[in-house]
Scaffold this active site. Structure first.
Site, mmCIF file in Angstrom:
data_model
loop_
_atom_site.group_PDB
_atom_site.id
_atom_site.type_symbol
_atom_site.label_atom_id
_atom_site.label_comp_id
_atom_site.label_asym_id
_atom_site.label_seq_id
_atom_site.Cartn_x
_atom_site.Cartn_y
_atom_site.Cartn_z
ATOM 1 N N ASP A 50 5.504 -6.616 3.259
ATOM 2 C CA ASP A 50 4.824 -5.613 2.443
ATOM 3 C C ASP A 50 5.860 -4.809 1.656
ATOM 4 O O ASP A 50 6.736 -4.170 2.239
ATOM 5 C CB ASP A 50 4.037 -4.686 3.375
ATOM 6 C CG ASP A 50 3.291 -3.607 2.605
ATOM 7 O OD1 ASP A 50 2.119 -3.831 2.277
ATOM 8 O OD2 ASP A 50 3.896 -2.548 2.327
ATOM 9 N N TYR A 55 8.826 1.318 -4.096
ATOM 10 C CA TYR A 55 9.805 1.331 -2.987
ATOM 11 C C TYR A 55 11.196 0.905 -3.481
ATOM 12 O O TYR A 55 12.192 1.157 -2.825
ATOM 13 C CB TYR A 55 9.413 0.350 -1.870
ATOM 14 C CG TYR A 55 8.168 0.654 -1.094
ATOM 15 C CD1 TYR A 55 7.478 1.845 -1.233
ATOM 16 C CD2 TYR A 55 7.682 -0.287 -0.180
ATOM 17 C CE1 TYR A 55 6.322 2.080 -0.508
ATOM 18 C CE2 TYR A 55 6.535 -0.045 0.550
ATOM 19 C CZ TYR A 55 5.845 1.138 0.380
ATOM 20 O OH TYR A 55 4.712 1.353 1.110
ATOM 21 N N LYS A 84 2.525 -3.593 -4.841
ATOM 22 C CA LYS A 84 1.542 -2.563 -5.220
ATOM 23 C C LYS A 84 1.733 -2.050 -6.651
ATOM 24 O O LYS A 84 2.858 -1.826 -7.084
ATOM 25 C CB LYS A 84 1.653 -1.386 -4.238
ATOM 26 C CG LYS A 84 1.607 -1.833 -2.779
ATOM 27 C CD LYS A 84 1.663 -0.692 -1.786
ATOM 28 C CE LYS A 84 1.765 -1.208 -0.364
ATOM 29 N NZ LYS A 84 3.118 -1.297 0.165
ATOM 30 N N HIS A 117 -1.729 1.212 -5.360
ATOM 31 C CA HIS A 117 -0.928 1.888 -4.334
ATOM 32 C C HIS A 117 -1.563 3.184 -3.815
ATOM 33 O O HIS A 117 -1.522 3.481 -2.619
ATOM 34 C CB HIS A 117 0.465 2.201 -4.908
ATOM 35 C CG HIS A 117 1.492 2.497 -3.857
ATOM 36 N ND1 HIS A 117 2.777 2.046 -3.923
ATOM 37 C CD2 HIS A 117 1.433 3.191 -2.700
ATOM 38 C CE1 HIS A 117 3.453 2.459 -2.868
ATOM 39 N NE2 HIS A 117 2.654 3.157 -2.109
HETATM 40 P P1 2BA Z 1 11.675 3.227 9.370
HETATM 41 O O1 2BA Z 1 12.222 1.888 9.685
HETATM 42 O O2 2BA Z 1 12.529 4.131 8.559
HETATM 43 O O3 2BA Z 1 10.275 3.004 8.654
HETATM 44 C C1 2BA Z 1 9.798 3.809 7.610
HETATM 45 C C2 2BA Z 1 8.476 4.406 7.962
HETATM 46 O O4 2BA Z 1 7.939 4.957 6.764
HETATM 47 C C3 2BA Z 1 7.439 3.410 8.437
HETATM 48 O O5 2BA Z 1 6.650 4.089 9.409
HETATM 49 C C4 2BA Z 1 6.588 3.172 7.229
HETATM 50 O O6 2BA Z 1 5.236 2.782 7.535
HETATM 51 C C5 2BA Z 1 6.599 4.548 6.639
HETATM 52 N N1 2BA Z 1 6.201 4.528 5.256
HETATM 53 C C6 2BA Z 1 5.840 3.483 4.500
HETATM 54 N N2 2BA Z 1 5.513 3.843 3.277
HETATM 55 C C7 2BA Z 1 5.660 5.171 3.240
HETATM 56 C C8 2BA Z 1 5.477 6.133 2.233
HETATM 57 N N3 2BA Z 1 5.074 5.804 1.007
HETATM 58 N N4 2BA Z 1 5.741 7.418 2.532
HETATM 59 C C9 2BA Z 1 6.167 7.776 3.760
HETATM 60 N N5 2BA Z 1 6.360 6.908 4.765
HETATM 61 C C10 2BA Z 1 6.109 5.618 4.496
HETATM 62 P P2 2BA Z 1 6.377 3.446 10.826
HETATM 63 O O7 2BA Z 1 5.921 2.036 10.655
HETATM 64 O O8 2BA Z 1 5.480 4.389 11.545
HETATM 65 O O9 2BA Z 1 7.794 3.404 11.507
HETATM 66 C C11 2BA Z 1 8.426 4.589 11.913
HETATM 67 C C12 2BA Z 1 9.774 4.339 12.478
HETATM 68 O O10 2BA Z 1 9.622 3.740 13.776
HETATM 69 C C13 2BA Z 1 10.607 3.316 11.710
HETATM 70 O O11 2BA Z 1 11.279 4.001 10.688
HETATM 71 C C14 2BA Z 1 11.537 2.771 12.788
HETATM 72 O O12 2BA Z 1 12.791 3.432 12.746
HETATM 73 C C15 2BA Z 1 10.861 3.125 14.080
HETATM 74 N N6 2BA Z 1 10.598 1.914 14.893
HETATM 75 C C16 2BA Z 1 10.229 0.699 14.455
HETATM 76 N N7 2BA Z 1 10.089 -0.162 15.495
HETATM 77 C C17 2BA Z 1 10.383 0.545 16.606
HETATM 78 C C18 2BA Z 1 10.443 0.213 17.999
HETATM 79 N N8 2BA Z 1 10.134 -0.986 18.431
HETATM 80 N N9 2BA Z 1 10.794 1.205 18.858
HETATM 81 C C19 2BA Z 1 11.094 2.449 18.429
HETATM 82 N N10 2BA Z 1 11.065 2.801 17.132
HETATM 83 C C20 2BA Z 1 10.718 1.863 16.236
#
Ligand code: 2BA
Length: 357
Positions: A50, A55, A84, A117
């Site tokens: 995605d 982005y 998007k 988007h």
């Molecule tokens: P990131 O890898 O920095 O991922 C960026 C987060 O920003 C993602 O949220 C994404 O859905 C979100 N995002 C996407 N478009 C956006 C927008 N337009 N404005 C604001 N935010 C946007 P999440 O999928 O909830 O992920 C949150 C964080 O969780 C990730 O940060 C990652 O560092 C962490 N994460 C991922 N897998 C993990 C795991 N297995 N265990 C612990 N933490 C994990």
């Protein structure tokens, strides 16, 4: 490595993998990280990527896909690519030009899913976040139905396989669904037939069997929205299911908590004590439980991370199931907390998050 992805069948015969890899790049993430992470994600088995014009990670997605095709790891048709339409391109005559820029960035001749988007039009021009001298976002007035008609033309031209929307509330979805002369419904919203594809393994229990029978029908459409345990979108989900539209969850792990938008005192989703206890009980991580919860509600989930161990861990959510009593406990964690309210659209009549759902 072969992909263990599960797919949802769309009514036009296309399949969307139930678990996707998000490529949003927060400002603090170094420039070289997205390409590295997308390469790792494809190697690990993600087949749904995605991205978005805004982005600025489309070039990385394109480069990663190209290199994995060259290495014989995937074929183009194995990868489901979503991008998007950005808000400064909503005027119907600009829609195709935005898509063509995206296709060029992606080095692709089509994308699998093209979505609007965010439902607030912005002033067209070079600047993706146009502002006046006081820093106020310059918005535009465009009938979203006219934008949708231009999206339909992109599908007819073979540049996209399916079209959908993102961040729309039920009123805005209804507007498109009720548009006179509607040719294609926004795709996204009803997971129906979970099928085994070539080189893909099945879940032991098809997700469709976890859904009420009346929801097991042909998937017609999709909508991408913020969705996690603290904002579980149950009303929007029910609405989407009633319209055969698939809900796709972003920020499923509680967002990256950008300092600009998220109150630092707001609870950190992955630290939730109920979630952490449940994770211990199932010998899984809190992130895996948080992702799995959505899959079992019939939601397509975007799991995003820049870390190799997390990328691999997130893919394992296809390997286990949560019992119904745990799903109910997780349901009760909802507190309608929106981490990413997209404040730049506030004040516009189409700002989507003032409505209840
Ligand atoms: P990131 O890898 O920095 O991922 C960026 C987060 O920003 C993602 O949220 C994404 O859905 C979100 N995002 C996407 N478009 C956006 C927008 N337009 N404005 C604001 N935010 C946007 P999440 O999928 O909830 O992920 C949150 C964080 O969780 C990730 O940060 C990652 O560092 C962490 N994460 C991922 N897998 C993990 C795991 N297995 N265990 C612990 N933490 C994990």
């Amino acid at each position: 490595m072969s992909s263990k992805q599960q797919h949802v069948k769309l009514n036009d015969g296309h399949f969307i993998p139930a678990l996707g890899f998000g490529t949003y790049k927060p400002e603090e993430v170094p420039e070289n990280k997205p390409l590295e992470a997308i390469n790792l994600a494809i190697e690990a088995g993600f087949r749904h990527i995605d991205t978005a014009y805004v982005y600025q990670t489309e070039k990385d997605v394109g480069q990663a896909i190209r290199s994995k095709i060259a290495a014989g790891i995937v074929k183009r048709e194995d990868i489901f690519v979503v991008t998007k339409l950005w808000c400064t391109f909503f005027r119907p005559e600009l829609v195709r030009s935005n898509l063509e820029k995206s296709l060029k960035n992606l080095q692709l001749d089509y994308v699998d899913l093209y979505i609007i988007h965010y439902p607030v039009p912005m002033k067209p021009g070079e600047n993706l976040f146009p502002e006046d001298e006081h820093g106020k976002t310059l918005l535009d007035t465009v009938d979203i139905c006219a934008t949708w008609e231009a999206m339909e033309k992109c599908k007819d031209a073979g540049l996209v396989k399916s079209i959908g929307v993102s961040n729309f509330n039920s009123r805005q979805l209804e507007k498109i669904l009720n548009k006179p002369g509607l040719k294609y419904k926004p795709v996204c919203n009803q997971p129906t037939i979970w099928k085994k594809r070539q080189n893909c393994t099945s879940l032991s229990l098809p997700l469709s069997s976890l859904l009420p029978k009346k929801f097991v029908s042909t998937l017609k459409s999709s909508v991408h929205v913020e969705c996690h345990l603290y904002l579980n979108q149950s009303k929007l989900l029910n609405y989407c299911k009633s319209k055969n539209i698939v809900l796709v969850a972003y920020c499923a792990l509680g967002s990256q908590r950008p300092k600009r938008w998220v109150d630092p005192n707001s609870p950190v989703l992955l630290n939730d004590p109920v979630l952490c206890d449940m994770a211990k009980k199932h010998k899984r991580s809190p992130a895996q439980i948080a992702l799995r919860y959505h899959l079992q509600r019939g939601i397509v989930v975007l799991a995003q991370s820049y870390k190799e161990n997390e990328i691999k861990e997130n893919l394992q959510v296809l390997e286990f199931e949560l019992p119904l009593e745990d799903m109910k406990i997780l349901d009760s964690l909802n507190r309608n907390l929106r981490y990413a309210p997209a404040p730049f659209g506030e004040g516009h009549p189409e700002y989507p998050f003032s409505d209840e759902f």
